[in-house]
Design an enzyme around this catalytic site. Structure first.
Site, PDB file in Angstrom:
ATOM      1  CB  CYS A   4      -0.914   0.008   1.215  1.00 15.25           C
ATOM      2  SG  CYS A   4      -1.779   1.577   1.380  1.00 15.25           S
ATOM      3  CB  CYS A   7       0.899   1.408   4.388  1.00 16.68           C
ATOM      4  SG  CYS A   7      -0.729   0.974   5.019  1.00 16.68           S
ATOM      5  CG  HIS A  99      -6.429   9.436   0.080  1.00 17.11           C
ATOM      6  ND1 HIS A  99      -6.655   8.121  -0.269  1.00 17.11           N
ATOM      7  CD2 HIS A  99      -6.668  10.166  -1.036  1.00 17.11           C
ATOM      8  CE1 HIS A  99      -6.997   8.062  -1.542  1.00 17.11           C
ATOM      9  NE2 HIS A  99      -7.024   9.299  -2.036  1.00 17.11           N
ATOM     10  CG  HIS A 101      -8.010  14.488  -2.556  1.00 23.89           C
ATOM     11  ND1 HIS A 101      -6.965  14.417  -3.452  1.00 23.89           N
ATOM     12  CD2 HIS A 101      -8.606  13.276  -2.584  1.00 23.89           C
ATOM     13  CE1 HIS A 101      -6.942  13.212  -3.998  1.00 23.89           C
ATOM     14  NE2 HIS A 101      -7.933  12.491  -3.499  1.00 23.89           N
TER      15      HIS A 101
HETATM   16  P1  AMP Z   1      -7.578   9.238  -5.163  1.00 20.58           P
HETATM   17  O1  AMP Z   1      -7.658   9.226  -6.659  1.00 20.58           O
HETATM   18  O2  AMP Z   1      -8.671   9.982  -4.494  1.00 20.58           O
HETATM   19  O3  AMP Z   1      -7.396   7.832  -4.620  1.00 20.58           O
HETATM   20  O4  AMP Z   1      -6.279  10.069  -4.816  1.00 20.58           O
HETATM   21  C1  AMP Z   1      -4.997   9.548  -4.819  1.00 20.58           C
HETATM   22  C2  AMP Z   1      -4.081  10.732  -4.865  1.00 20.58           C
HETATM   23  O5  AMP Z   1      -2.792  10.306  -4.474  1.00 20.58           O
HETATM   24  C3  AMP Z   1      -3.927  11.360  -6.259  1.00 20.58           C
HETATM   25  O6  AMP Z   1      -4.310  12.732  -6.206  1.00 20.58           O
HETATM   26  C4  AMP Z   1      -2.455  11.180  -6.590  1.00 20.58           C
HETATM   27  O7  AMP Z   1      -1.909  12.270  -7.289  1.00 20.58           O
HETATM   28  C5  AMP Z   1      -1.850  11.036  -5.202  1.00 20.58           C
HETATM   29  N1  AMP Z   1      -0.619  10.284  -5.132  1.00 20.58           N
HETATM   30  C6  AMP Z   1      -0.373   9.058  -5.671  1.00 20.58           C
HETATM   31  N2  AMP Z   1       0.880   8.671  -5.385  1.00 20.58           N
HETATM   32  C7  AMP Z   1       1.431   9.663  -4.649  1.00 20.58           C
HETATM   33  C8  AMP Z   1       2.715   9.854  -4.044  1.00 20.58           C
HETATM   34  N3  AMP Z   1       3.702   8.934  -4.142  1.00 20.58           N
HETATM   35  N4  AMP Z   1       2.942  10.995  -3.360  1.00 20.58           N
HETATM   36  C9  AMP Z   1       1.977  11.933  -3.254  1.00 20.58           C
HETATM   37  N5  AMP Z   1       0.748  11.806  -3.785  1.00 20.58           N
HETATM   38  C10 AMP Z   1       0.482  10.689  -4.480  1.00 20.58           C
HETATM   39 ZN    ZN Z   2      -2.385   1.526   3.515  1.00 20.38          ZN
END
Ligand code: AMP
Ligand code: ZN
Length: 113
Positions: A4, A7, A99, A101
């Site tokens: 994950c 995580c 998470h 935003h």
């Molecule tokens: P969601 O589409 O709501 O699941 O959001 C996932 C978010 O995680 C997206 O906005 C991605 O740009 C962000 N994301 C994915 N990988 C990373 C990472 N390694 N560091 C920071 N943000 C990330």
């Molecule tokens: Zn996780």
């Protein structure tokens, strides 16, 4: 949870721009920002979404949101912000670790859907 990405970010195993960390959560910069300020509040405990969330996890999340509110100014969000948590395919959730935003830094779109 193995494999994950959030995580691993929460543990520091994958690099991220961490703006805040405590026992319950990290707040990081989204790697693909959709607004001048685009942060992610990530609880350290792994669960996929609010449907899978336990009562204790809900209480922890509320505590994290309260903390976020107290930090809005130092995060550059004095003019306001939007918080969003995507769930499932219609919600376009791409990472199955809950998470939130946090979007701001300019007037956001009037359209949310
Ligand atoms: P969601 O589409 O709501 O699941 O959001 C996932 C978010 O995680 C997206 O906005 C991605 O740009 C962000 N994301 C994915 N990988 C990373 C990472 N390694 N560091 C920071 N943000 C990330
Ligand atoms: Zn996780």
């Amino acid at each position: 949870m193995e494999n994950c990405i959030f995580c691993k970010i929460a543990k520091g195993d994958i690099p991220s721009t961490k703006l805040y960390e405590d026992n319950d959560m990290v707040i990081i910069k989204d790697i693909n920002p959709q607004a001048p300020i685009h942060l992610l509040l990530i609880p350290k405990e792994h669960y996929a979404n609010i449907i899978d969330m336990s009562e204790a996890q809900a209480q922890t999340l509320a505590k994290c949101l309260k903390k976020l509110g107290s930090m809005a100014s130092e995060l550059g969000l004095d003019n306001g912000f939007r918080i969003v948590s995507n769930k499932g395919s219609d919600g376009r959730q791409s990472v199955d670790h809950l998470h939130v935003h946090i979007l701001g830094g300019h007037p956001l779109s009037e359209v949310m859907g």
